[in-house]
Design a protein around this motif. Structure first.
Motif, PDB file in Angstrom:
ATOM      1  N   SER B  69       0.858  -1.176   0.000  1.00  0.00           N
ATOM      2  CA  SER B  69       0.000   0.000   0.000  1.00  0.00           C
ATOM      3  C   SER B  69       0.895   1.227   0.000  1.00  0.00           C
ATOM      4  O   SER B  69       2.004   1.192   0.540  1.00  0.00           O
ATOM      5  CB  SER B  69      -0.908   0.017   1.230  1.00  0.00           C
ATOM      6  N   TYR B  70       0.406   2.298  -0.589  1.00  0.00           N
ATOM      7  CA  TYR B  70       1.189   3.527  -0.719  1.00  0.00           C
ATOM      8  C   TYR B  70       0.411   4.677  -0.093  1.00  0.00           C
ATOM      9  O   TYR B  70      -0.733   4.938  -0.469  1.00  0.00           O
ATOM     10  CB  TYR B  70       1.515   3.787  -2.193  1.00  0.00           C
ATOM     11  N   VAL B  71       1.053   5.328   0.885  1.00  0.00           N
ATOM     12  CA  VAL B  71       0.410   6.409   1.640  1.00  0.00           C
ATOM     13  C   VAL B  71       1.320   7.627   1.677  1.00  0.00           C
ATOM     14  O   VAL B  71       1.206   8.479   2.551  1.00  0.00           O
ATOM     15  CB  VAL B  71       0.063   5.949   3.078  1.00  0.00           C
ATOM     16  N   CYS B 360       6.529   6.258   1.856  1.00  0.00           N
ATOM     17  CA  CYS B 360       6.137   5.432   0.712  1.00  0.00           C
ATOM     18  C   CYS B 360       4.709   4.942   0.874  1.00  0.00           C
ATOM     19  O   CYS B 360       4.042   5.317   1.820  1.00  0.00           O
ATOM     20  CB  CYS B 360       7.094   4.241   0.538  1.00  0.00           C
TER      21      CYS B 360
END
Lengths: 360, 360
Positions: B69-71, B360
């Motif tokens: 997952s990208y935050v 990231c």
């Protein structure tokens, strides 16, 4: 997934770490504690799982691949929780391709301050659901966002399954004359969530229909039945699923309203809330579109595999018809009609938005 | 993914829909507009893509499977954005298994009120990155959460790649005597993000190293080189990656500090900010651990494939040693040592949390 026992109390010391910290997503010692002590004992039993990517040996290269994110609110509801939903929801998408679900990935987006105990309950639920559905969780990821940038936790799962049947299970395979089978009564999931969220007070009797559907699909395939299309009824409910199929197939669909099973509690709640149960979300119901010649055999299997109360079990609810002669501008409307007991009919339109946000 | 042209202006009328609405995640007409007009023209060119799950025909059943997952915050930064990161990050995890990346899933969690134009920019970036990395986006999902329950948008991608090499590329294959190659200079991604977030003013000269690594890995494999372990340097940086490998391999690692390439801008920023560049995140750098006999050939390929400025290109930075004689309690420490130019050495420990959240 080996059903090995794993700790029944939270393996992270709760007095020391009662809440998720930003550091639990930081790639350092805190994150590795979470992975080592909580995630690996729960999921890490499969030999394919490794750091960067799982290495899978499948019998062949015919695969189904799918993903869903889960943002359901509340996290725990009558009949399920976000963890079980994240497993079954993705398993069901694989099943709808006629695939045998094998492997899941698991991505958490945690909100800083989430009670560690809550995470632990969700992890236990995921583990139980994976065992029940016969899938292995082989790769994962954890991110933490600041307080106020999430809502407790969100989950993404992606799934890989093997396709071992000869059919093209897709709306494009649907033909005029096919019949539409529904695996059980509709509306339980949406109403259970809404009842709980709004405190409507009937939540004790009504539970979500959340369930894995792969066994039922595998039973249909094992019987050698020709499946034209399968579709689980999630956001948008039965009406939206049938609209999508009708549009993709360029065919019309006619439903017999009295044959659509809806339990009394759902019917009553929908009347109070002003909802149309045909648009309410489900998490354990699907439709199978099959040639008329195979309808009885398929229905028998569905009635045996998806047991609900006798008046709410699988039914043949309608049939596929040649396309209606609509011009291009109205092609998105009027493809699905509902025939009432008294003989009148109405069109079942696509809804614009949703009846209920964050239902899954 | 066919590199077909797709609209260069946002296909959703921005005057009418300037922001993402809850209804865009509701399963109805709004969501289908988004999918039909924005996502399918961008990604939907692959024949495998279908409603519930993509149907993939791979040459065989030896697969790698991964998810992230990208935050990252901010969504757009010098040298990249969350969209390109969501493609390359997952492609790189597949590459680190020695797999050829083939297919991605794409899950959006959108916050109500996100400017539609922002979503469009991210979608364009994902499409461009997918073409560059040679992967097809074959299945996806969109959820919308209420204002204040997200942070613009989060992305999850899962990836499937095929494994066509005979090696076991894993820390367990690492042996004493192996050498450690680093594909380029470190720290650019973390410092670029921090500079932009904190308004440090040197963001114009320093860009993230964000890049797909699969081509470099495929080149190493095509040369027939024996790869013992590959690892991309993301959260926690070089030091954390090497600690993880040393612990998993039960071996020690010794690094030569002067050989670790760090550009002047990163070095300077780290001094100002009090950061250790060995722990700063990267998004386009990896280490390859190979037998000493293959080091020169591998290094030559890396220097050709991963060009940075001459003083910052791929280097042999250290070697693997027999395990140090530590007792059980200190087994998580002291496995990685850094030998300075003047001959002294220090231990490179696991960090507890992270130097920088949401990198990231």
């Amino acid at each position: 997934m080996t059903a090995q026992p794993f700790p029944t109390t939270c393996p992270i010391p709760l007095q020391q770490y009662p809440h998720v910290l930003m550091a639990h997503g930081g790639g350092g010692r805190f994150m590795h504690q979470l992975i080592e002590h909580m995630f690996l004992p729960a999921f890490g039993t499969h030999p394919a799982g490794q750091h960067d990517a799982a290495r899978l040996d499948l019998p062949h290269g015919r695969l189904a691949f799918t993903t869903d994110s889960y943002v359901v609110s509340p996290l725990f509801f009558a009949g399920g929780d976000i963890g079980a939903m994240a497993v079954y929801g993705t398993v069901n998408d694989l099943a709808m391709a006629g695939a045998k679900p094998l492997y899941l990935s698991l991505g958490f987006i945690l909100e800083e301050g989430l009670p560690m105990e809550t995470l632990w309950r969700v992890v236990q639920s995921i583990q139980t659901a994976a065992v029940r559905a016969g899938v292995a969780i082989v790769t994962g990821d954890t991110k933490v966002v600041e307080r106020g940038k999430g809502d407790g936790l969100y989950i993404n799962t992606a799934g890989v399954g093997s396709i071992d049947h000869p059919w093209q299970i897709t709306p494009k395979s649907v033909q005029a004359g096919d019949v539409i089978l529904l695996s059980g009564d509709i509306g339980r999931h949406g109403i259970a969530i809404m009842a709980q969220r709004e405190g409507l007070g009937f939540e004790t009797t009504l539970e979500s229909d959340l369930a894995p559907l792969s066994e039922a699909v595998q039973a249909l395939l094992a019987a050698g039945l020709e499946l034209h299309c399968l579709r689980d009824l999630t956001r948008g409910g039965l009406a939206t699923a049938l609209n999508e199929i009708a549009i993709a197939a360029h065919l019309a669909i006619e439903l017999d309203e009295p044959r659509i099973p809806i339990c009394e509690a759902v019917q009553g709640a929908c009347e109070i809330l002003g909802l149309d149960p045909l648009y309410v979300a489900n998490e354990g119901r699907f439709i199978a579109i099959v040639p008329e010649s195979q309808a009885d055999a398929a229905l028998e299997i569905l009635q045996a595999m998806c047991p609900t109360s006798p008046d709410c079990s699988a039914q043949q609810i309608g049939r596929v018809k040649p396309p209606t002669s609509l011009d291009n501008f109205s092609v998105l409307q009027g493809m699905v009609t509902l025939r009432h007991a008294i003989g009148s009919a109405r069109m079942l339109d696509y809804i614009s938005g949703e009846q209920l946000p964050r239902i899954c």
